[in-house]
Design an enzyme around this catalytic site. Structure first.
Site, short mmCIF file in Angstrom:
data_model
loop_
_atom_site.label_atom_id
_atom_site.label_comp_id
_atom_site.label_asym_id
_atom_site.label_seq_id
_atom_site.Cartn_x
_atom_site.Cartn_y
_atom_site.Cartn_z
CG HIS A 213 -9.53 4.40 5.16
ND1 HIS A 213 -10.21 3.22 5.19
CD2 HIS A 213 -8.65 4.31 4.15
CE1 HIS A 213 -9.79 2.45 4.21
NE2 HIS A 213 -8.83 3.09 3.56
CD GLU B 292 14.23 -6.05 10.05
OE1 GLU B 292 13.46 -5.22 10.55
OE2 GLU B 292 14.16 -6.39 8.86
CG ASP C 136 10.62 -6.59 12.74
OD1 ASP C 136 9.62 -7.10 13.27
OD2 ASP C 136 10.62 -6.13 11.59
CB CYS D 162 15.27 2.70 9.35
SG CYS D 162 15.34 0.92 9.15
#
Ligand code: PEP
Ligand code: MG
Length: 574
Positions: free
Chosen positions: A188, A429, A453, A500
């Site tokens: 966080h 990927e 990936d 990407c």
């Protein structure tokens, strides 16, 4: 000068004097109680939980933004956890521990258990658990932790920082950057740092012990590096980088017309990857031409996709509408499973090779169709594309495209408007998809290479495992050859090919990606201005020669050396 490698958790550069904060745990006296004090001690504990739950519910009600809300939701879950209460009470009843001692002991047990689990997300929740432990101990003992107050512009250096400490810190506007010894990208604190645009490096193990209060620190949030007491040369180098980054942010910030282009005129479309609707604003202000990847699973997981209680129709339409006049939104259909499991998904021995993305969705056709329908409905703004993750073979793609046709037929029947020309893409990927990309290219309008990936599956190295991380190399010759094959096959078939994965956000790899001939790069909005500026200093011709040279090189270290030399030469020239 000491340089530490950590994890880049919020981009940007910061240089300043250190404000060091290390935690001294609240000292709890280990007192036994007598048997007739047990009931009163338990009542004291219950009263404490009751008042804290009330307090945290108010925090949740008043929370601003998703990250604050998520924080209080997790903390409330812990405060209300019956098992946690039970284990504390058992220690009071059976071992006659005082309530604070029992809280300390029970919390330590939970933390010990979580520390042994191979789950980064859970490990990062340890900070939230500590936060609750401290809140309970403070209420029970009346003792307070030291209040953090930062009066001047400083770099916050800490062993760790609790989210409540960061939110409650006086002088948050004085924090130029953050370096923490522990933590991960999804903690966080990292999320908050990013939303407050504070450059941060986490997981810089031991950094807080390497310097004294007031000494100079460089935070390189672009590359995950923290430097204590830099030489004047290093400091000057980083001041230059910081100036350049600020200049490109000024030049390109908010200017959606600024286009990615090399200095010899090769156009490369620069797009943004986002996970939430709010990301559209970041993408626009970074000057992204399109949303090149909307990872829809984040919203779905948060809103419980499997019970169809997410508001995808609304969110997709809002995103398309917000982007209309700027560019397209590429919605990637759900990539759940693998390391992104939701409640109700079965545990697998080998989840990364398991029931994930299209292969999972094809077995949940109702959910898959519902998502396709939502994307098609958003396509009425004519700036929407759909893309499929983890396609590994022809049949899988055919089956997915058939399902899409079925949804289109249903919409036509219902007279629901959508873009009949909506472009369809597939991610490449998985190595098998790369190897048959000539065939796949005939079935879709565009490719987007998912290197995160593709690298893990090509080298057979888990992208999230730090023990084998040394093998995870985007410059592995096998990966480069596959990328070249994909680009060539796409171009031979006359379709565009983008990328990407995280590789697109890193300056080091840009000459290779340009030289490979990619048409589009999609990255985190924060990295976009720097990549665009750097792209404009490169020549496509030089980058192609570099790629030809490295493709005949087998050693990844030599490849990396050549790319670095290429970069350094151009840095000195510019
Ligand atoms: C990728 O694999 O490179 C990619 C962009 O997808 P994700 O990181 O969401 O798996
Ligand atoms: Mg992927």
């Amino acid at each position: 000068m000491v340089e530490f490698s950590g994890i880049s958790s919020s981009p940007g550069y910061a240089i300043g004097k250190a404000f060091i904060y290390r935690h001294d745990k609240l000292v709890i006296s280990h007192d036994f109680i007598s048997s007739d004090e047990v009931d009163a001690e338990i009542a004291r504990l219950e009263e404490c939980f009751y008042s804290l739950i009330k307090e945290f519910r108010t925090y949740l009600e008043n929370a601003i933004g998703d990250s604050e809300k998520a924080l209080y939701t997790v903390e409330l879950l812990m405060l209300e956890d019956v098992e946690y209460h039970k284990s504390i009470k058992t220690l009071i009843q059976n071992k006659r521990y005082s309530a604070p001692w029992a809280v300390e002991e029970a919390t330590e047990e939970i933390i010990k258990m979580i520390s042994g689990v191979e789950d980064e997300y859970l490990k990062e929740r340890i900070i939230d658990i500590r936060d609750i432990e401290y809140a309970v101990l403070e209420t029970l003992t009346g003792k307070r932790r030291e209040h953090i107050e930062v009066k001047d512009k400083r770099i916050l250096v800490a062993d760790y920082i609790l989210t409540s400490e960061l939110l409650g810190l006086e002088g948050l506007e004085n924090i130029l950057g953050i370096v923490l010894d522990t933590g991960g990208k999804t903690s966080h604190v990292s999320i908050l740092a990013k939303s407050k645009k504070i450059p941060s490096v986490v997981g810089a193990n031991g950094f807080s012990l390497s310097l004294e209060e007031g000494e100079t620190v460089i935070v390189d949030g672009q590359n995950g590096i923290a430097i204590a007491n830099p030489t004047s040369r290093k400091k000057a180098e980083y001041e230059k980088r910081k100036r350049e980054l600020e200049q490109s942010l000024e030049t390109y910030g908010g200017n959606a017309d600024a286009k990615g282009c090399t200095k010899d005129g090769k156009r490369i479309i620069l797009d943004a990857n986002i996970e939430w609707l709010e990301g559209v604003d970041d993408a626009i202000s970074s000057g992204a031409e399109n949303i090149g990847l909307f990872r829809t699973e984040f919203i779905a997981i948060k809103n419980d996709i499997l019970n169809s209680r997410d508001k995808k129709d609304e969110i997709y339409m809002d995103a398309a509408l917000k982007m209309s006049g700027h560019g397209d939104v590429v919605f990637r259909t759900l990539d759940i499973g693998g390391d992104k499991k939701t409640d109700g998904m079965i545990a697998e021995e080998n989840p990364i090779l398991g029931w994930r993305a299209v292969r999972y969705m094809l077995s949940h056709r109702k959910d898959f169709k519902a998502q396709m329908r939502a994307v098609l409905m958003a396509s009425r703004y004519h700036n929407v594309r759909m893309m499929f993750p983890m396609v590994s073979g022809i049949e899988e793609l055919d089956e997915t495209l058939d399902l899409l046709d079925e949804v289109k037929r249903e919409l036509r029947k219902e007279k629901v408007e959508f873009d009949e020309e909506m472009k369809i893409g597939t991610m490449i990927e998985v190595p098998s998809a790369a190897l048959i990309s000539d065939v796949l290219a005939k079935k879709v309008d565009f490719f987007s290479i998912g290197t995160n990936d593709l690298i893990q599956y090509t080298i057979a190295v888990d992208r999230g495992n730090d023990k084998t991380n040394y093998l995870y190399n985007p410059l592995h010759l096998g990966v480069l050859r596959l990328m070249k094959l994909i680009v060539d096959n796409a171009h031979d078939a006359g379709i565009e090919v983008g990328l990407c994965g995280q590789m697109a956000s890193e300056k080091l790899y840009l000459p290779i990606l340009v030289g490979l001939g990619l048409d589009e790069l999609s990255m985190s909005p924060a990295s976009l201005p720097e990549i665009r500026r750097y792209l404009s200093s490169l020549s496509y011709g030089d980058c192609s020669s570099l790629v030809n040279e490295v493709l005949s090189e087998t050693n990844p270290d030599v490849i990396e050396k050549k790319v670095k030399e290429f970069l350094n030469e151009r840095e000195t020239r510019n």
